[in-house]
Write an enzyme that holds these catalytic residues in place. Structure first.
Site, short mmCIF file in Angstrom:
data_model
loop_
_atom_site.label_atom_id
_atom_site.label_comp_id
_atom_site.label_asym_id
_atom_site.label_seq_id
_atom_site.Cartn_x
_atom_site.Cartn_y
_atom_site.Cartn_z
N GLU A 89 21.93 56.61 73.10
CA GLU A 89 22.74 57.80 72.81
C GLU A 89 23.94 57.82 73.77
O GLU A 89 23.80 57.54 74.97
CB GLU A 89 21.84 59.01 73.06
CG GLU A 89 22.53 60.34 73.07
CD GLU A 89 21.60 61.45 73.62
OE1 GLU A 89 21.91 62.62 73.36
OE2 GLU A 89 20.59 61.15 74.28
N HIS A 90 25.13 58.17 73.24
CA HIS A 90 26.30 58.33 74.09
C HIS A 90 26.37 59.75 74.62
O HIS A 90 26.21 60.70 73.86
CB HIS A 90 27.58 58.02 73.30
CG HIS A 90 28.82 58.13 74.13
ND1 HIS A 90 29.42 59.33 74.40
CD2 HIS A 90 29.55 57.18 74.77
CE1 HIS A 90 30.48 59.13 75.17
NE2 HIS A 90 30.58 57.83 75.40
N LEU A 91 26.55 59.89 75.93
CA LEU A 91 26.73 61.22 76.52
C LEU A 91 28.08 61.24 77.22
O LEU A 91 28.43 60.28 77.91
CB LEU A 91 25.61 61.51 77.53
CG LEU A 91 24.19 61.61 76.97
CD1 LEU A 91 23.17 61.73 78.10
CD2 LEU A 91 24.05 62.80 76.02
N ASP A 217 16.82 53.49 90.98
CA ASP A 217 18.14 52.95 91.40
C ASP A 217 19.14 54.11 91.42
O ASP A 217 20.19 54.06 90.78
CB ASP A 217 18.59 51.85 90.43
CG ASP A 217 19.82 51.09 90.95
OD1 ASP A 217 20.16 51.24 92.14
OD2 ASP A 217 20.44 50.34 90.16
N1 LIG Z 1 24.71 56.75 77.62
C1 LIG Z 1 25.96 56.69 78.07
N2 LIG Z 1 26.95 57.39 77.46
C2 LIG Z 1 28.22 57.30 77.91
N3 LIG Z 1 28.62 56.55 78.94
C3 LIG Z 1 27.68 55.82 79.59
C4 LIG Z 1 26.31 55.85 79.19
N4 LIG Z 1 25.61 55.04 80.01
C5 LIG Z 1 26.50 54.53 80.86
N5 LIG Z 1 27.75 54.99 80.63
C6 LIG Z 1 28.99 54.63 81.36
O1 LIG Z 1 28.97 53.26 81.70
C7 LIG Z 1 28.96 53.06 83.11
C8 LIG Z 1 28.01 51.94 83.47
O2 LIG Z 1 26.72 52.21 82.98
P1 LIG Z 1 25.40 51.61 83.65
O3 LIG Z 1 24.29 51.89 82.71
O4 LIG Z 1 25.25 52.11 85.05
O5 LIG Z 1 25.73 50.05 83.66
P2 LIG Z 1 25.26 48.89 84.68
O6 LIG Z 1 23.87 48.56 84.30
O7 LIG Z 1 26.22 47.79 84.42
O8 LIG Z 1 25.35 49.45 86.07
C9 LIG Z 1 28.54 54.41 83.67
O9 LIG Z 1 29.04 54.64 84.94
C10 LIG Z 1 29.10 55.39 82.66
O10 LIG Z 1 30.45 55.65 82.93
#
Ligand SMILES: Nc1ncnc2c1ncn2[C@@H]1O[C@H](COP(=O)(O)OP(=O)(O)O)[C@@H](O)[C@H]1O
Ligand SMILES: [Mg+2]
Length: 309
Positions: A89-91, A217
């Site tokens: 899901e996108h938030l 984490d």
């Molecule tokens: N479900 C989500 N909806 C919208 N943006 C997201 C979502 N998950 C991650 N992001 C964006 O992507 C970036 C990196 O996500 P993350 O899951 O931490 O990746 P990584 O595993 O590479 O660290 C986040 O800092 C955020 O800005």
């Protein structure tokens, strides 16, 4: 990839929006689909499926508690050329700010959740003639998780263990030090570690540790907020010592003081907290050394020396 997503998500609509980007480990993309906006993480490493499956299992476990908000995980899909994508899901998120103390409360509630399940289950066992106990989850009595989870891209063994210091020493510190040994064969690290290892049990003397479900984490790049409240994402969950969670949160900034104040109102610091926090921070320095290279050698060794004082 878009063709693959259309087929796998059974969606006619697939329209990219926002700016693509990513975290430290994977690339990220946002799409509108027939059923709503999704966030897609792409990683081309051979172990990407294992990494994303661990993330998905972690998100499910956190979500099932109903205590913290996480993106709803949807699907891990293999990429034809190797690697995998993870759809969730996108938030729409912004940096943690006004919701920090709320997040502190929620993390404490999360950490107390398993203990409460255990207490409830024990109370039910003592109630003669109460036949409904099997309908309720009983809580976890060991340290570990049902699957491997990756902190960054390094897979972590989560085999269930009765004893936390043993779990943490073997599957967290020793596992990181084995990788350092393989890549650097660093004599000074070996010497410090052989002296530190034997001192670990005394850091835990006299405290009772109940397994707590952890995000695993919790640095500022994996927390956010929107108008509804705090959001946490990119977890590497397992059942462990609640204090472990605070180590990375207090290392690299981004968590307002109100987060820790609210947390400790629900879970006060136990005796020896400050020194154990250093031990947990050592894990994060070692993990950073293995991810990002030698610049983390000096903080890792510095932390070992501090712990030996
Ligand atoms: N479900 C989500 N909806 C919208 N943006 C997201 C979502 N998950 C991650 N992001 C964006 O992507 C970036 C990196 O996500 P993350 O899951 O931490 O990746 P990584 O595993 O590479 O660290 C986040 O800092 C955020 O800005
Ligand atoms: Mg991240």
């Amino acid at each position: 990839m878009e063709q693959l997503l259309r087929a796998q998500l059974h969606t006619k609509t697939l329209r990219a929006f926002g700016s693509s980007g990513g975290g430290c480990i994977s690339e990220g993309y946002a799409y509108y689909t027939d059923t709503g906006p999704v966030f897609v993480k792409v990683n081309r490493r051979a172990q990407a499926r294992q990494m994303f499956e661990g993330e998905m299992a972690s998100l499910e476990a956190l979500r099932n508690t109903g205590l913290v908000r996480v993106p709803k995980p949807m699907k891990v899909i293999d990429l034809p050329g190797g690697g995998a994508v993870f759809v969730m899901e996108h938030l729409k998120m912004k940096s943690l700010g006004s919701q920090a103390s709320k997040l502190g409360e929620q993390m404490a509630d999360l950490h107390l959740y398993n203990q409460k399940l255990r207490e409830k289950s024990k109370a039910q066992q003592n109630t003669v003639g109460c036949g409904a106990e099997d309908a309720e989850p009983r809580g976890v009595t060991k340290f570990g998780f049902h699957t491997v989870t990756c902190c960054g891209f390094i897979p972590q063994v989560n085999e269930w263990q009765d004893d936390w210091p043993t779990f943490f020493t073997r599957h967290r510190l020793q596992a990181q030090l084995d990788l350092i040994e393989k890549d650097y064969a660093d004599r000074e690290t070996q010497e410090l570690w052989s002296r530190l290892q034997v001192k670990i049990p005394e850091l835990f003397s006299g405290i009772e540790i109940v397994p707590a479900l952890l995000h695993g984490d919790l640095w500022s790049g994996n927390v956010a907020e929107d108008e509804q409240g705090p959001i946490i994402y990119d977890p590497a969950s397992f059942y462990g010592h609640s204090e472990f969670e605070l180590a990375i949160a207090s290392m690299f900034g981004g968590f307002p003081r109100s987060f820790f104040t609210a947390y400790h109102q629900k879970i006060p610091k136990a005796p020896g907290f400050d020194k154990r926090l250093l031990l947990y921070q050592l894990f994060n320095y070692l993990n950073h050394w293995n991810h990002f290279g030698r610049e983390y050698r000096s903080p890792s060794l510095g932390m070992m020396r501090k712990l030996l004082r």
